[in-house]
Enzyme design. Structure first.
Site, mmCIF file in Angstrom:
data_model
loop_
_atom_site.group_PDB
_atom_site.id
_atom_site.type_symbol
_atom_site.label_atom_id
_atom_site.label_comp_id
_atom_site.label_asym_id
_atom_site.label_seq_id
_atom_site.Cartn_x
_atom_site.Cartn_y
_atom_site.Cartn_z
ATOM 1 N N HIS A 161 15.267 39.003 21.428
ATOM 2 C CA HIS A 161 15.185 40.458 21.654
ATOM 3 C C HIS A 161 14.574 40.778 23.017
ATOM 4 O O HIS A 161 14.003 41.849 23.194
ATOM 5 C CB HIS A 161 14.369 41.156 20.559
ATOM 6 C CG HIS A 161 14.729 40.733 19.168
ATOM 7 N ND1 HIS A 161 15.662 41.404 18.396
ATOM 8 C CD2 HIS A 161 14.311 39.688 18.410
ATOM 9 C CE1 HIS A 161 15.782 40.804 17.220
ATOM 10 N NE2 HIS A 161 14.973 39.743 17.199
ATOM 11 N N SER A 282 19.307 44.450 52.314
ATOM 12 C CA SER A 282 19.704 45.845 52.178
ATOM 13 C C SER A 282 19.884 46.404 53.575
ATOM 14 O O SER A 282 19.220 45.968 54.512
ATOM 15 C CB SER A 282 18.605 46.601 51.434
ATOM 16 O OG SER A 282 18.610 47.956 51.805
ATOM 17 N N LYS A 288 14.074 44.080 51.044
ATOM 18 C CA LYS A 288 14.897 43.702 49.899
ATOM 19 C C LYS A 288 15.586 42.360 50.058
ATOM 20 O O LYS A 288 16.009 41.963 51.128
ATOM 21 C CB LYS A 288 16.010 44.749 49.660
ATOM 22 C CG LYS A 288 15.537 46.063 49.106
ATOM 23 C CD LYS A 288 15.076 45.990 47.658
ATOM 24 C CE LYS A 288 16.191 45.749 46.672
ATOM 25 N NZ LYS A 288 17.074 46.911 46.548
ATOM 26 N N GLN A 327 57.669 40.217 33.673
ATOM 27 C CA GLN A 327 57.314 40.031 35.084
ATOM 28 C C GLN A 327 55.853 40.436 35.330
ATOM 29 O O GLN A 327 55.225 39.983 36.282
ATOM 30 C CB GLN A 327 58.261 40.866 35.964
ATOM 31 C CG GLN A 327 58.023 40.729 37.452
ATOM 32 C CD GLN A 327 59.199 41.242 38.269
ATOM 33 O OE1 GLN A 327 60.257 40.618 38.308
ATOM 34 N NE2 GLN A 327 59.040 42.387 38.906
ATOM 35 N N LYS A 330 52.362 38.024 35.666
ATOM 36 C CA LYS A 330 51.893 37.186 36.773
ATOM 37 C C LYS A 330 50.602 37.646 37.421
ATOM 38 O O LYS A 330 49.679 36.847 37.607
ATOM 39 C CB LYS A 330 52.997 37.061 37.815
ATOM 40 C CG LYS A 330 54.062 36.113 37.331
ATOM 41 C CD LYS A 330 55.321 36.171 38.124
ATOM 42 C CE LYS A 330 56.458 35.753 37.231
ATOM 43 N NZ LYS A 330 56.669 36.668 36.071
HETATM 44 N N1 ARG Z 1 61.029 37.952 38.513
HETATM 45 C C1 ARG Z 1 61.341 37.779 37.137
HETATM 46 C C2 ARG Z 1 60.040 37.615 36.326
HETATM 47 O O1 ARG Z 1 59.072 37.367 36.918
HETATM 48 C C3 ARG Z 1 62.183 36.571 36.946
HETATM 49 C C4 ARG Z 1 63.000 36.585 35.713
HETATM 50 C C5 ARG Z 1 64.026 37.665 35.797
HETATM 51 N N2 ARG Z 1 64.942 37.614 34.744
HETATM 52 C C6 ARG Z 1 65.781 38.620 34.464
HETATM 53 N N3 ARG Z 1 66.571 38.472 33.446
HETATM 54 N N4 ARG Z 1 65.794 39.721 35.159
HETATM 55 O O2 ARG Z 1 60.007 37.762 35.132
#
Ligand code: ARG
Length: 467
Positions: A161, A282, A288, A327, A330
């Site tokens: 705590h 700072s 600081k 997509q 990523k």
């Molecule tokens: N740039 C696309 C992705 O990152 C690649 C796959 C695209 N496939 C499609 N059927 N449009 O997902």
């Protein structure tokens, strides 16, 4: 190589080009260029498979492999710079390959779709990244163990705590993080088993009419096994979610340590000094010294939690199989990787060379509180007083001592014996901070014998690099 306007990609079904703003909106090249080397590796395996199974001649296969190698060299020399017209990394490679090789390049996409292609690329990428992150986890563990070895005998207040509870060996405290990171290392190994599965050959969604050899491409690419269902193979992103979850947990651990370091570096605690190589000043307050490194780690943690949530939500309503939504996997994945690697590197530097523990402040802290009260109760219990009775008695002593401005060690033997006749002169030894720590010799406890044993085991653990 900035190449000429991209060749028309879509089939003759299309009469006009994409609206320029929609082309930008649709493109992933701005971020999936990071997959380029994995795309080349995957394509090379595919080309070899096409030649092996007789779908193209071996001379054609060789030409494709050479062309792909040339693109790799161009990229490494900063000469391969696709644009939005290429749309994504897969088309960028295909366009360049046609420029290099002419018509034979157009055979590469036989028996393949961008859907199984992109799935292959991100798995190869993630496999690499996981291996790097596991190495970093080992480096961070090494930093923790090295500090712990230097601080077996340094005591630090332990809290529950955020109230003083019982004193600890500082090594024991640091090794708690070692254990968390060990789980992270194991967890990533487990995730790796589900990343390293080949979707190549699943085609767009249903497999292919060509006599491909999926086992061969998987073997060339070092995948452990194949997706058994083509629909699942092209639309599964569980592995990305699992990775992001594992990354989130790594950051939970780094963030908790960060919070402790920030507290310890404050005037109020004063347990550590951050060295100049890991602290900042700072712009206005010359006195600081700020703990920016752990603060940034704590702050970045939220980003990765957000990516985990984003991926889960992205997936939840998708009908089978591929949808362009995918997509969007990523950027959260890439950012999670970059963030976790950056935080691990910074924390490893901080622990190994950016922090020093203030021994005198720590010693003073553990000597000046009531964190030995449990030990008085344990003392009486050892002498046959039922623990609950002893606990209540010590509660009274703490109250009267607090009122008198005394610590337990300041009570005279007469005062102890007035409280209970079982007290003898050895009570002073029993409540000295070092003895309080040493006595907690139960398995996994902070007792020095336990801590030394834990350090030996930790050194053996970090020597294991594989799975
Ligand atoms: N740039 C696309 C992705 O990152 C690649 C796959 C695209 N496939 C499609 N059927 N449009 O997902």
């Amino acid at each position: 190589m900035v190449h000429s306007p991209a060749p028309k990609t879509w089939s003759q079904r299309f009469e006009s080009a994409l609206h320029p703003a929609i082309a930008v909106f649709n493109a992933s090249i701005g971020f999936d260029i990071q997959l380029l080397e994995y795309d080349l590796t995957g394509s090379e395996a595919h080309a070899r498979m096409l030649a092996k199974t007789g779908m193209i001649t071996s001379a054609e296969g060789e030409a494709l492999v050479q062309g792909l190698a040339q693109i790799r060299t161009e990229y490494r020399q900063g000469q391969f710079n696709p644009t939005v017209e290429d749309e994504d990394v897969h088309f960028a490679v295909e366009h360049r390959l046609v420029e290099i090789l002419g018509d034979v390049a157009k055979k590469l996409h036989t028996a393949r779709s961008r859907n199984d292609q992109v799935g292959t690329d991100i798995r190869l990428y993630l496999r690499d990244q996981i291996e790097q992150i596991r190495t970093q986890l080992r480096q961070f563990q090494t930093a923790l163990v090295t500090q712990a070895e230097a601080h077996v005998d340094t005591l630090i207040p332990g809290y529950t705590h955020l109230q003083r509870a019982q004193p600890l060996s500082l090594a024991h405290h640091l090794l708690a993080y070692f254990e968390m990171i060990q789980r992270d290392w194991e967890r990533l190994g487990d995730v790796l088993g589900r990343v390293n599965i080949s979707p190549l050959g699943c085609g767009a969604l249903a497999g292919t009419t060509f006599p491909i050899d999926r086992g061969y491409t998987a073997e060339l690419l070092g995948f452990d096994r194949l997706y058994q269902n083509s629909l699942d193979g092209v639309s599964d992103r569980d592995f990305a979610i699992e990775f992001t979850c594992a990354a989130s947990l790594i950051l939970v651990h780094l963030s908790r340590l960060s919070e402790e370091i920030i507290l310890w570096a404050s005037e109020e605690f004063g347990f550590v000094t951050l060295k100049d190589n890991c602290s900042t000043g700072s712009s206005i307050m010359p006195q600081k010294k700020n703990p920016d490194v752990p603060e940034l780690v704590r702050g970045k943690t939220g980003r990765v939690f957000g990516h985990l949530q984003g991926l889960l939500v992205m997936m939840k309503g998708l009908p089978l199989a591929y949808n362009k939504d995918l997509q969007e996997d990523k950027e959260p994945l890439f950012d999670s990787v970059v963030t976790v690697k950056g935080c691990l590197e910074a924390m490893t530097i901080l622990i190994s060379e950016g922090i020093s523990f203030r021994a005198e402040r720590l010693a003073a802290a553990v000597a000046a509180d009531f964190s030995n009260a449990t030990d008085v109760a344990d003392y009486l219990a050892t002498k046959g007083v039922p623990f609950r009775e002893a606990y209540n008695l010590v509660g009274q002593v703490v109250r009267t001592s607090l009122a008198a401005g005394k610590l337990l060690k300041d009570l005279s033997l007469e005062e102890w014996q007035a409280l209970h006749p079982a007290f003898e002169a050895d009570i002073y030894g029993a409540i000295a901070p070092r003895q309080v720590v040493a006595a907690r010799n139960s398995v996994g406890g902070t007792g020095f014998d336990q801590v030394r044993q834990a350090l030996t085991t930790a050194r053996q653990t970090i020597a294991i690099l594989g799975n």
